[in-house]
Design an enzyme around this catalytic site. Structure first.
Site, PDB file in Angstrom:
ATOM      1  N   LYS A  84       0.846  -1.210   0.000  1.00  0.00           N
ATOM      2  CA  LYS A  84       0.000   0.000   0.000  1.00  0.00           C
ATOM      3  C   LYS A  84       0.875   1.251   0.000  1.00  0.00           C
ATOM      4  O   LYS A  84       0.617   2.202  -0.747  1.00  0.00           O
ATOM      5  CB  LYS A  84      -0.955  -0.025   1.204  1.00  0.00           C
ATOM      6  CG  LYS A  84      -2.091  -1.031   1.009  1.00  0.00           C
ATOM      7  CD  LYS A  84      -2.893  -1.309   2.281  1.00  0.00           C
ATOM      8  CE  LYS A  84      -3.918  -2.424   1.996  1.00  0.00           C
ATOM      9  NZ  LYS A  84      -4.677  -2.853   3.175  1.00  0.00           N
ATOM     10  N   GLN A 104      -5.138  -1.809   9.388  1.00  0.00           N
ATOM     11  CA  GLN A 104      -5.015  -3.110   8.728  1.00  0.00           C
ATOM     12  C   GLN A 104      -5.663  -4.203   9.575  1.00  0.00           C
ATOM     13  O   GLN A 104      -5.391  -4.328  10.762  1.00  0.00           O
ATOM     14  CB  GLN A 104      -3.534  -3.420   8.470  1.00  0.00           C
ATOM     15  CG  GLN A 104      -3.297  -4.698   7.685  1.00  0.00           C
ATOM     16  CD  GLN A 104      -3.797  -4.634   6.249  1.00  0.00           C
ATOM     17  OE1 GLN A 104      -3.848  -3.581   5.640  1.00  0.00           O
ATOM     18  NE2 GLN A 104      -4.185  -5.780   5.712  1.00  0.00           N
ATOM     19  N   ASP A 154     -11.288   2.899   3.800  1.00  0.00           N
ATOM     20  CA  ASP A 154     -11.677   1.497   3.615  1.00  0.00           C
ATOM     21  C   ASP A 154     -13.191   1.368   3.428  1.00  0.00           C
ATOM     22  O   ASP A 154     -13.676   0.337   2.964  1.00  0.00           O
ATOM     23  CB  ASP A 154     -11.291   0.680   4.853  1.00  0.00           C
ATOM     24  CG  ASP A 154     -10.023  -0.138   4.666  1.00  0.00           C
ATOM     25  OD1 ASP A 154      -9.758  -0.562   3.532  1.00  0.00           O
ATOM     26  OD2 ASP A 154      -9.319  -0.340   5.666  1.00  0.00           O
TER      27      ASP A 154
HETATM   28  N1  GUN Z   1      -7.197  -6.875   5.502  1.00  0.00           N
HETATM   29  C1  GUN Z   1      -7.432  -7.567   4.354  1.00  0.00           C
HETATM   30  N2  GUN Z   1      -7.975  -6.738   3.436  1.00  0.00           N
HETATM   31  C2  GUN Z   1      -8.082  -5.525   4.011  1.00  0.00           C
HETATM   32  C3  GUN Z   1      -8.565  -4.261   3.564  1.00  0.00           C
HETATM   33  O1  GUN Z   1      -9.029  -4.087   2.433  1.00  0.00           O
HETATM   34  N3  GUN Z   1      -8.489  -3.245   4.484  1.00  0.00           N
HETATM   35  C4  GUN Z   1      -7.997  -3.416   5.726  1.00  0.00           C
HETATM   36  N4  GUN Z   1      -7.972  -2.364   6.537  1.00  0.00           N
HETATM   37  N5  GUN Z   1      -7.546  -4.569   6.172  1.00  0.00           N
HETATM   38  C5  GUN Z   1      -7.589  -5.620   5.318  1.00  0.00           C
END
Ligand code: GUN
Length: 306
Positions: free
Chosen positions: A53, A97, A120
């Site tokens: 990311k 996350q 998100d």
């Molecule tokens: N863990 C797995 N996919 C995601 C996501 O799209 N966002 C977040 N915050 N955690 C994740």
């Protein structure tokens, strides 16, 4: 094989290019979008995702930072970090996350994120808006899938769409988005009675159940569009050999890493029946980070009324 391959990597590249253009345009107005990512603990997969990311942000000119809290971090420490990022006017997006290490309850902390910075789309305010058909921040993976379908010219109005899986991250928001686009939507899951028959009704089938190769040819109406959201680590060499006969690249990857990533769809079997299909890897995966970049730029603009 008869199905068209839907190239998620190419669509993700196009989204990244669009976002980079928006970042340049915002720079002209003195705005420089910024994302802050919180990683609690040292889950290896989460570490890889968070690293990817940050790298993707840099590529399109988005500023980003990572806050790595120890696995034993207390609830108060995490809550105070989120409060600090909420209050910082220079921060546009906050990503916590998932999953959090036990005993921290992920949902309780997602609820603390300012909805205006919730890139998100997991905060109840944004979830509610999406289900009311007035989306604010849409979860990244379903938003990317919708763009993939649109770019492939898949008609959604009046189509029968089946979403296999009911997660907050993919299944539920995907169903809401398809409904808003006038598809007739069924949500099913691994406990659904006669699952293959339900899935066979789909013109568009989105598989997001988290079970390797669950979707076989018996689940798919001839000509259907099949989107595979699954990323399952499979270590069983016999299963890999059955799913990908003669695929020496797969076998080599399995031997090297000890696992290979398999979708929720038995790709080779379903590709003989479907009209179009996403591969794993290279299908839905790249779209998730592209969606995050888009949401971060959107947050930067909205927070300033631009
Ligand atoms: N863990 C797995 N996919 C995601 C996501 O799209 N966002 C977040 N915050 N955690 C994740």
């Amino acid at each position: 094989m008869s199905a068209t391959i839907l190239d998620g990597a190419a669509v993700a590249a196009a989204i990244r290019e669009r976002v980079a253009g928006e970042v340049r345009e915002l720079a002209g107005r003195g705005v420089s979008p910024r994302l802050e990512v919180i990683l609690v603990g040292d889950d290896p997969a989460s570490r890889v995702y968070v690293g990817a990311k940050g790298k993707a942000c840099a590529q399109v000119g988005i500023r980003s930072g990572t806050h790595n809290l120890a696995a034993g971090a207390g609830a108060a420490e995490l809550a105070s970090l989120i409060a600090r990022l909420n209050a910082d006017p220079d921060v546009d997006g906050i990503l916590l996350q998932m999953p959090l290490p036990k005993p921290l309850d992920g949902r309780a902390f997602l609820d603390l994120i300012d909805p205006a910075k919730d890139v998100d789309g997991f905060h109840p305010t944004n979830v509610g808006l999406l289900h009311q058909g007035r989306p604010a921040f849409v979860p990244c993976t379903p938003a990317g899938i919708l763009e993939l379908l649109d770019r492939a010219g898949v008609a959604l109005t009046g189509a029968r769409a089946v979403v296999l899986g009911r997660s907050e991250i993919v299944g539920k928001p995907m169903a809401a988005l398809l409904l808003a686009r006038h598809a007739t939507v069924t949500v099913c899951h691994t406990r659904t009675a006669d699952l293959p028959a339900v899935c066979r009704e789909a013109d568009v089938l989105v598989a997001a159940a988290g079970r390797a190769a669950l979707v076989t040819a018996a689940f798919v109406k001839p000509g259907a569009v099949v989107v595979d959201v699954g990323v399952n680590r499979v270590e069983d060499a016999a299963l890999v050999a059955r799913l990908y006969p003669g695929d020496t690249e797969r076998a080599a990857g399995l031997a090297k890493r000890g696992y290979t990533l398999v979708g929720d769809v038995d790709f080779n079997a379903v590709a003989r029946v479907a009209g179009a299909i996403t591969p794993v890897p290279g299908g839905v995966g790249p779209l998730t980070i592209a969606g995050l970049l888009q949401n971060t730029v959107t947050a930067a603009r909205r927070r300033r009324g631009l």
